[in-house]
Motif scaffolding. Structure first.
Motif, mmCIF file in Angstrom:
data_model
loop_
_atom_site.group_PDB
_atom_site.id
_atom_site.type_symbol
_atom_site.label_atom_id
_atom_site.label_comp_id
_atom_site.label_asym_id
_atom_site.label_seq_id
_atom_site.Cartn_x
_atom_site.Cartn_y
_atom_site.Cartn_z
ATOM 1 N N ARG A 128 0.815 -1.211 0.000
ATOM 2 C CA ARG A 128 0.000 0.000 0.000
ATOM 3 C C ARG A 128 0.848 1.259 0.000
ATOM 4 N NH1 ARG A 128 -5.137 1.646 3.928
ATOM 5 N NH2 ARG A 128 -5.592 3.602 2.825
ATOM 6 N N PHE A 129 1.811 1.336 0.879
ATOM 7 C CA PHE A 129 2.493 2.606 1.071
ATOM 8 C C PHE A 129 3.540 2.897 0.008
ATOM 9 C CE2 PHE A 129 1.158 1.738 5.612
ATOM 10 C CZ PHE A 129 0.020 2.529 5.504
ATOM 11 N N GLN A 130 4.091 1.876 -0.640
ATOM 12 C CA GLN A 130 5.033 2.174 -1.717
ATOM 13 C C GLN A 130 4.291 2.682 -2.957
ATOM 14 O OE1 GLN A 130 7.238 -1.397 -2.436
ATOM 15 N NE2 GLN A 130 5.643 -2.366 -3.672
ATOM 16 N N ASN A 131 2.944 2.552 -2.949
ATOM 17 C CA ASN A 131 2.145 3.096 -4.041
ATOM 18 C C ASN A 131 1.718 4.537 -3.800
ATOM 19 O OD1 ASN A 131 2.193 0.779 -5.658
ATOM 20 N ND2 ASN A 131 0.503 -0.159 -4.548
ATOM 21 N N LEU A 132 2.244 5.161 -2.772
ATOM 22 C CA LEU A 132 1.986 6.582 -2.535
ATOM 23 C C LEU A 132 2.405 7.444 -3.727
ATOM 24 C CD1 LEU A 132 3.069 7.046 1.188
ATOM 25 C CD2 LEU A 132 0.860 7.732 0.237
ATOM 26 N N TYR A 133 3.362 6.963 -4.486
ATOM 27 C CA TYR A 133 3.890 7.743 -5.613
ATOM 28 C C TYR A 133 2.759 8.196 -6.544
ATOM 29 C CZ TYR A 133 6.913 9.072 -9.521
ATOM 30 O OH TYR A 133 7.548 9.769 -10.522
ATOM 31 N N GLY A 134 1.863 7.281 -6.884
ATOM 32 C CA GLY A 134 0.780 7.619 -7.793
ATOM 33 C C GLY A 134 -0.134 8.693 -7.242
ATOM 34 N N TYR A 135 -0.387 8.658 -5.940
ATOM 35 C CA TYR A 135 -1.242 9.674 -5.326
ATOM 36 C C TYR A 135 -0.559 11.037 -5.326
ATOM 37 C CZ TYR A 135 -4.283 5.925 -3.698
ATOM 38 O OH TYR A 135 -5.143 4.857 -3.643
ATOM 39 N N PHE A 136 0.741 11.051 -5.034
ATOM 40 C CA PHE A 136 1.474 12.305 -5.057
ATOM 41 C C PHE A 136 1.495 12.904 -6.464
ATOM 42 C CE2 PHE A 136 3.759 10.897 -1.085
ATOM 43 C CZ PHE A 136 3.420 12.006 -0.323
ATOM 44 N N GLY A 140 -7.771 11.874 -2.012
ATOM 45 C CA GLY A 140 -7.177 10.542 -2.104
ATOM 46 C C GLY A 140 -5.805 10.488 -1.473
ATOM 47 N N LEU A 141 -4.996 11.525 -1.712
ATOM 48 C CA LEU A 141 -3.667 11.589 -1.112
ATOM 49 C C LEU A 141 -3.767 11.670 0.400
ATOM 50 C CD1 LEU A 141 -0.596 11.950 -1.161
ATOM 51 C CD2 LEU A 141 -0.961 14.382 -1.640
ATOM 52 N N GLN A 142 -4.668 12.517 0.892
ATOM 53 C CA GLN A 142 -4.798 12.668 2.335
ATOM 54 C C GLN A 142 -5.241 11.364 3.004
ATOM 55 O OE1 GLN A 142 -7.449 16.101 2.314
ATOM 56 N NE2 GLN A 142 -5.805 17.400 3.108
ATOM 57 N N GLU A 143 -6.110 10.616 2.356
ATOM 58 C CA GLU A 143 -6.540 9.332 2.915
ATOM 59 C C GLU A 143 -5.356 8.378 3.072
ATOM 60 O OE1 GLU A 143 -9.645 7.687 0.554
ATOM 61 O OE2 GLU A 143 -11.084 9.285 1.022
ATOM 62 N N GLU A 144 -4.496 8.332 2.053
ATOM 63 C CA GLU A 144 -3.342 7.437 2.124
ATOM 64 C C GLU A 144 -2.338 7.902 3.168
ATOM 65 O OE1 GLU A 144 -3.080 4.413 0.433
ATOM 66 O OE2 GLU A 144 -5.182 4.999 0.211
ATOM 67 N N LEU A 145 -2.127 9.208 3.257
ATOM 68 C CA LEU A 145 -1.211 9.732 4.267
ATOM 69 C C LEU A 145 -1.761 9.522 5.673
ATOM 70 C CD1 LEU A 145 -0.078 13.024 2.492
ATOM 71 C CD2 LEU A 145 1.335 11.011 2.936
ATOM 72 N N ASN A 146 -3.061 9.694 5.829
ATOM 73 C CA ASN A 146 -3.668 9.423 7.140
ATOM 74 C C ASN A 146 -3.488 7.960 7.533
ATOM 75 O OD1 ASN A 146 -4.640 11.977 7.850
ATOM 76 N ND2 ASN A 146 -6.492 11.737 6.614
ATOM 77 N N ALA A 147 -3.628 7.068 6.539
ATOM 78 C CA ALA A 147 -3.443 5.640 6.818
ATOM 79 C C ALA A 147 -2.006 5.360 7.241
ATOM 80 C CB ALA A 147 -3.810 4.811 5.586
ATOM 81 N N LEU A 148 -1.049 6.000 6.578
ATOM 82 C CA LEU A 148 0.358 5.828 6.953
ATOM 83 C C LEU A 148 0.605 6.387 8.345
ATOM 84 C CD1 LEU A 148 3.297 5.084 6.393
ATOM 85 C CD2 LEU A 148 3.539 7.263 5.161
ATOM 86 N N ASP A 149 0.049 7.557 8.634
ATOM 87 C CA ASP A 149 0.238 8.163 9.947
ATOM 88 C C ASP A 149 -0.321 7.259 11.047
ATOM 89 O OD1 ASP A 149 1.110 10.807 11.232
ATOM 90 O OD2 ASP A 149 -0.877 10.506 12.101
ATOM 91 N N GLU A 150 -1.508 6.701 10.819
ATOM 92 C CA GLU A 150 -2.108 5.800 11.802
ATOM 93 C C GLU A 150 -1.284 4.523 11.948
ATOM 94 O OE1 GLU A 150 -6.104 5.117 10.588
ATOM 95 O OE2 GLU A 150 -6.707 7.221 10.823
ATOM 96 N N HIS A 151 -0.803 4.005 10.833
ATOM 97 C CA HIS A 151 0.007 2.782 10.873
ATOM 98 C C HIS A 151 1.273 3.006 11.706
ATOM 99 C CE1 HIS A 151 1.815 -0.973 9.311
ATOM 100 N NE2 HIS A 151 2.943 -0.277 9.348
ATOM 101 N N LEU A 152 1.942 4.137 11.481
ATOM 102 C CA LEU A 152 3.163 4.431 12.228
ATOM 103 C C LEU A 152 2.855 4.603 13.712
ATOM 104 C CD1 LEU A 152 4.864 6.892 9.724
ATOM 105 C CD2 LEU A 152 5.764 4.670 10.434
#
Length: 214
Positions: free
Chosen positions: A100-108, A124-136
């Motif tokens: 999931r997180f290595q696919n951040l490139y496409g959202y950026f 869409g970008l914010q959703e992925e970043l929020n998911a990364l923030d929660e995961h960390l």
């Protein structure tokens, strides 16, 4: 000695450019303390030897048995096989997070290319970043828990690249409301393998100006 080709900086062919995929390869080599020969390739004026030896013209590329391999995941897999210590492969239990997180490139990229603030790319970008923030927050300090692994090597160059690009082109700072990503990046910047391979802001901006035709 490992021989690799990476993107040279736009405007300065003597410096490493803004390609996060090239940075992944070099960080991997540095983390494993592997000697390597780095060929910086000006993608606007590729040297003839590179055109002759690597017809795809893609970077990063690594020489193996007289031929150039130009798939970043294959390159990193080969380095992991040849130099197994320290082990950097992402543990199986974090494979989904890695995907999931290595696919951040496409959202950026979608966000940076967008000309319409209502087209959903920012959301869409914010959703992925929020998911990364929660995961960390739940699994840190690294994406795969206690160990620095390939998933960090995949993600950190993206974050470093886009922190600069999003601030410059969109006046958007995704650090503000994501404390776990901010802490994570601050800890990553203490690693010499990251700081030694991160381009200057001006080269990141120049690279993205070219990509975005601005």
């Amino acid at each position: 000695m490992v021989e690799i080709c990476a993107k040279a900086a736009v405007g300065n062919p003597e410096e490493l450019g803004d390609c996060p995929f090239c940075q992944r390869v070099i960080v991997t080599l540095k983390e494993k303390d592997v000697d390597y020969q780095l060929n910086l390739i000006n993608l606007d004026d590729k040297p003839q030897w590179f055109i002759d030896e690597c017809p795809s013209g893609e970077v990063p590329a690594m020489k193996h048995e007289g031929r150039w391999v130009d798939d970043v995941q294959i390159i990193i897999g080969m380095i992991e096989e040849w130099y197994p210590e320290p082990r950097l492969a992402t543990p199986d239990e974090f494979a989904e997070a890695e995907h999931r997180f290595q696919n951040l490139y496409g959202y950026f990229v979608g966000f940076l290319q967008s000309q319409d603030p209502n087209d959903g790319t920012l959301q869409g970008l914010q959703e992925e970043l929020n998911a990364l923030d929660e995961h960390l927050g739940e699994n840190g300090p690294f994406i795969a828990g206690e160990d620095f692994t390939a998933v960090d090597i995949n993600v950190v160059p993206l974050l470093v690249n886009f922190i600069v690009a999003c601030n410059h082109f969109k006046d958007y700072n995704f650090f503000e409301d994501m404390p776990n990503i901010r802490t994570y990046c601050e800890s990553m910047w203490s690693r010499s393998s990251i700081t030694d391979t991160t381009p200057a802001d001006e080269y990141i901006i120049a690279g993205w100006e070219q990509k975005l035709n601005r």
